[in-house]
Design a protein around this motif. Structure first.
Motif, PDB file in Angstrom:
ATOM      1  N   VAL A   1       0.842  -1.189   0.000  1.00  0.00           N
ATOM      2  CA  VAL A   1       0.000   0.000   0.000  1.00  0.00           C
ATOM      3  C   VAL A   1       0.882   1.246   0.000  1.00  0.00           C
ATOM      4  N   GLY A   2       0.729   2.088  -1.015  1.00  0.00           N
ATOM      5  CA  GLY A   2       1.512   3.313  -1.094  1.00  0.00           C
ATOM      6  C   GLY A   2       1.931   3.605  -2.521  1.00  0.00           C
ATOM      7  N   ALA A   3       2.415   4.827  -2.745  1.00  0.00           N
ATOM      8  CA  ALA A   3       2.837   5.220  -4.091  1.00  0.00           C
ATOM      9  C   ALA A   3       4.083   6.083  -4.070  1.00  0.00           C
ATOM     10  N   GLY A   4       4.830   6.064  -2.950  1.00  0.00           N
ATOM     11  CA  GLY A   4       6.041   6.848  -2.832  1.00  0.00           C
ATOM     12  C   GLY A   4       7.276   6.035  -3.179  1.00  0.00           C
ATOM     13  N   ASN A   5       8.427   6.625  -2.941  1.00  0.00           N
ATOM     14  CA  ASN A   5       9.690   5.980  -3.290  1.00  0.00           C
ATOM     15  C   ASN A   5       9.865   4.627  -2.615  1.00  0.00           C
ATOM     16  N   SER A   6       9.633   4.566  -1.313  1.00  0.00           N
ATOM     17  CA  SER A   6       9.815   3.297  -0.599  1.00  0.00           C
ATOM     18  C   SER A   6       8.813   2.254  -1.061  1.00  0.00           C
ATOM     19  N   ALA A   7       7.558   2.651  -1.270  1.00  0.00           N
ATOM     20  CA  ALA A   7       6.535   1.709  -1.721  1.00  0.00           C
ATOM     21  C   ALA A   7       6.939   1.061  -3.033  1.00  0.00           C
ATOM     22  N   VAL A   8       7.364   1.877  -3.987  1.00  0.00           N
ATOM     23  CA  VAL A   8       7.733   1.363  -5.307  1.00  0.00           C
ATOM     24  C   VAL A   8       8.990   0.512  -5.232  1.00  0.00           C
ATOM     25  N   GLN A   9       9.979   0.976  -4.477  1.00  0.00           N
ATOM     26  CA  GLN A   9      11.228   0.229  -4.383  1.00  0.00           C
ATOM     27  C   GLN A   9      11.007  -1.128  -3.721  1.00  0.00           C
ATOM     28  N   ILE A  10      10.249  -1.169  -2.628  1.00  0.00           N
ATOM     29  CA  ILE A  10       9.987  -2.430  -1.931  1.00  0.00           C
ATOM     30  C   ILE A  10       9.142  -3.357  -2.797  1.00  0.00           C
ATOM     31  N   ALA A  11       8.099  -2.818  -3.448  1.00  0.00           N
ATOM     32  CA  ALA A  11       7.233  -3.640  -4.283  1.00  0.00           C
ATOM     33  C   ALA A  11       8.009  -4.269  -5.433  1.00  0.00           C
ATOM     34  N   ALA A  12       8.877  -3.488  -6.079  1.00  0.00           N
ATOM     35  CA  ALA A  12       9.666  -4.020  -7.185  1.00  0.00           C
ATOM     36  C   ALA A  12      10.641  -5.094  -6.707  1.00  0.00           C
ATOM     37  N   GLU A  13      11.213  -4.905  -5.534  1.00  0.00           N
ATOM     38  CA  GLU A  13      12.124  -5.904  -4.980  1.00  0.00           C
ATOM     39  C   GLU A  13      11.382  -7.186  -4.639  1.00  0.00           C
ATOM     40  N   LEU A  14      10.215  -7.067  -4.010  1.00  0.00           N
ATOM     41  CA  LEU A  14       9.413  -8.236  -3.646  1.00  0.00           C
ATOM     42  C   LEU A  14       8.925  -8.981  -4.881  1.00  0.00           C
ATOM     43  N   ALA A  15       8.658  -8.240  -5.957  1.00  0.00           N
ATOM     44  CA  ALA A  15       8.130  -8.868  -7.171  1.00  0.00           C
ATOM     45  C   ALA A  15       9.114  -9.841  -7.800  1.00  0.00           C
ATOM     46  N   GLU A  16      10.382  -9.820  -7.378  1.00  0.00           N
ATOM     47  CA  GLU A  16      11.355 -10.789  -7.869  1.00  0.00           C
ATOM     48  C   GLU A  16      11.133 -12.165  -7.262  1.00  0.00           C
ATOM     49  N   VAL A  17      10.419 -12.229  -6.120  1.00  0.00           N
ATOM     50  CA  VAL A  17      10.236 -13.520  -5.430  1.00  0.00           C
ATOM     51  C   VAL A  17       8.779 -13.814  -5.109  1.00  0.00           C
ATOM     52  N   ALA A  18       7.883 -12.860  -5.352  1.00  0.00           N
ATOM     53  CA  ALA A  18       6.479 -13.019  -4.952  1.00  0.00           C
ATOM     54  C   ALA A  18       5.566 -12.395  -5.991  1.00  0.00           C
ATOM     55  N   ALA A  19       4.259 -12.672  -5.891  1.00  0.00           N
ATOM     56  CA  ALA A  19       3.251 -12.030  -6.734  1.00  0.00           C
ATOM     57  C   ALA A  19       2.788 -10.772  -6.015  1.00  0.00           C
ATOM     58  N   VAL A  20       3.091  -9.604  -6.566  1.00  0.00           N
ATOM     59  CA  VAL A  20       2.931  -8.346  -5.839  1.00  0.00           C
ATOM     60  C   VAL A  20       2.046  -7.370  -6.593  1.00  0.00           C
ATOM     61  N   THR A  21       1.129  -6.742  -5.846  1.00  0.00           N
ATOM     62  CA  THR A  21       0.339  -5.625  -6.359  1.00  0.00           C
ATOM     63  C   THR A  21       0.643  -4.394  -5.542  1.00  0.00           C
ATOM     64  N   LEU A  22       0.919  -3.308  -6.210  1.00  0.00           N
ATOM     65  CA  LEU A  22       1.063  -2.006  -5.574  1.00  0.00           C
ATOM     66  C   LEU A  22      -0.291  -1.317  -5.662  1.00  0.00           C
ATOM     67  N   THR A  23      -0.829  -0.870  -4.538  1.00  0.00           N
ATOM     68  CA  THR A  23      -2.167  -0.284  -4.532  1.00  0.00           C
ATOM     69  C   THR A  23      -2.143   1.064  -3.819  1.00  0.00           C
ATOM     70  N   SER A  24      -2.822   2.037  -4.414  1.00  0.00           N
ATOM     71  CA  SER A  24      -2.826   3.392  -3.858  1.00  0.00           C
ATOM     72  C   SER A  24      -4.032   4.150  -4.389  1.00  0.00           C
ATOM     73  N   ARG A  25      -4.309   5.288  -3.772  1.00  0.00           N
ATOM     74  CA  ARG A  25      -5.479   6.077  -4.167  1.00  0.00           C
ATOM     75  C   ARG A  25      -5.277   6.734  -5.531  1.00  0.00           C
ATOM     76  N   ALA A  26      -4.057   7.028  -5.874  1.00  0.00           N
ATOM     77  CA  ALA A  26      -3.752   7.629  -7.176  1.00  0.00           C
ATOM     78  C   ALA A  26      -2.595   6.856  -7.796  1.00  0.00           C
ATOM     79  N   PRO A  27      -2.520   6.820  -9.119  1.00  0.00           N
ATOM     80  CA  PRO A  27      -1.412   6.104  -9.763  1.00  0.00           C
ATOM     81  C   PRO A  27      -0.054   6.679  -9.364  1.00  0.00           C
TER      82      PRO A  27
END
Length: 362
Positions: free
Chosen positions: A169-195
């Motif tokens: 949950v989130g759309a800032g730098n940490s949210a994107v960086q963590i989500a992209a890192e997790l997506a290498e080993v897991a099925a990940v969705t980044l979700t936020s109120r705005a793109p």
């Protein structure tokens, strides 16, 4: 109880910068640090974190960041840099000592700590920064979610999440960086109120911070305008490409959580193993909850945020802040910005203050 020139609450980047500015004006500060090292929150961030500003624009006053000024330092390099800065500072630091209450008294302040001691000082600088308290928004149904729920402050590395279904949950730098890192080993969705919105990290071949420095935009007093605005993600192209490839994918904020999953905005219910909140932080200023001026005006407003003008309290004389997000400009809560803010705040606080003989406290 002996009277100190100044007491700085926090010995991370903001507190160290404040102590340097105080020392430059002949004032001897004492720093109180709640943690075991004078490195602030940096030692608790996730392992792969790297700065979004190059080393040449990531230093505190008086000590350049070592190495190639064009590189982007890692978390551990920042930790080492801050520890070295503290060792060179020459100011006393009380580690594992959290402030619990600050009281305005005649001639200055009285500060109580977790170990039962009290300190007296003419000036107090709240430098516990803007990242002391992880923000956990009250999202619908999340209190009943029985899967793994954690904040980015608790995340360290992706391996424990291998094979999991994860929503970040989130759309800032940490949210994107963590989500992209997790997506290498897991099925990940980044979700936020705005793109997610991106900014190029190196427009026209130069780092964005170099442009901000050259144009002096980073020095403009934009703090109040920038506070609480959606942060754009600095990107060299890899995160935009990762989202475009669906690793992670992005979806609008979910309607609500269920016991074992999420109901997405389109009404589809999906089982989710992990919800990770990359929803930012709030200042940790509870030690000022009872601090008022002689006339009874509180240091904090009803929301717990300090009443201040560019870091100088507008209600309690002798009280200042360093490290708040949007305090004076776009870099106020960063390594590159706390030094300028500290010098400004200390200059205003120190006006008319007579230097005391440096002493300890009991």
């Amino acid at each position: 109880m002996s009277l100190l020139d100044a007491l700085v609450i926090g010995a991370g980047q903001a507190g160290l910068a404040a102590a340097h500015a105080l020392g430059a004006r002949g004032l001897q500060p004492l720093l109180l640090e709640a943690g075991p090292t004078p490195t602030g929150s940096w030692s608790r961030y996730y392992d792969s974190l790297t700065l979004f500003s190059p080393a040449g624009h990531s230093a505190l006053p008086g000590l350049p960041f070592p190495g190639d000024p064009r590189r982007y330092p890692t978390r551990d390099e920042v930790v080492d840099y801050l520890a070295d800065y503290a060792a060179r500072l020459g100011a006393p630091i009380e580690l594992d000592t959290a402030a619990t209450a600050v009281t305005r008294v005649a001639g200055g302040f009285r500060v109580a700590t977790t170990d039962g001691r009290e300190f007296a000082a003419r000036l107090v600088v709240g430098a516990s920064g803007g990242f002391g308290a992880p923000h956990r928004p009250a999202l619908p149904g999340l209190d009943g979610f029985t899967g793994t729920l954690l904040h980015a402050a608790e995340y360290r590395r992706p391996e424990p999440f291998t094979g999991k279904r994860v929503a970040v949950v989130g759309a800032g730098n940490s949210a994107v960086q963590i989500a992209a890192e997790l997506a290498e080993v897991a099925a990940v969705t980044l979700t936020s109120r705005a793109p997610v919105r991106f900014l190029p990290q190196r427009p026209l071949g130069r780092d964005l911070h170099e442009w901000l420095h050259r144009t002096r935009v980073e020095r403009l007093p934009l703090g109040r305008l920038l506070r609480d605005r959606t942060v754009r993600v600095l990107d060299d192209g890899r995160y935009r490409a990762a989202l475009a490839a669906g690793r992670p994918d992005w979806r609008p904020m979910f309607r609500r959580a269920t016991t074992d999953g999420l109901i997405w905005s389109d009404g589809v219910t999906e089982r989710i193993d992990v919800v990770l909140l990359a929803t930012g932080y709030r200042p940790r200023l509870s030690y000022l909850a009872g601090c008022t001026s002689v006339g009874g005006r509180p240091a904090l407003d009803a929301a717990g945020y300090p009443a201040h003008d560019r870091g100088v309290s507008t209600t309690v004389a002798g009280l200042g802040f360093v490290g708040l997000e949007g305090q004076r400009g776009i870099g106020s809560a960063t390594l590159r910005g706390v030094g300028r803010d500290a010098e400004y705040v200390v200059r205003r606080l120190a006006a008319g203050v007579r230097v005391a003989t440096p002493v300890g406290a009991r």
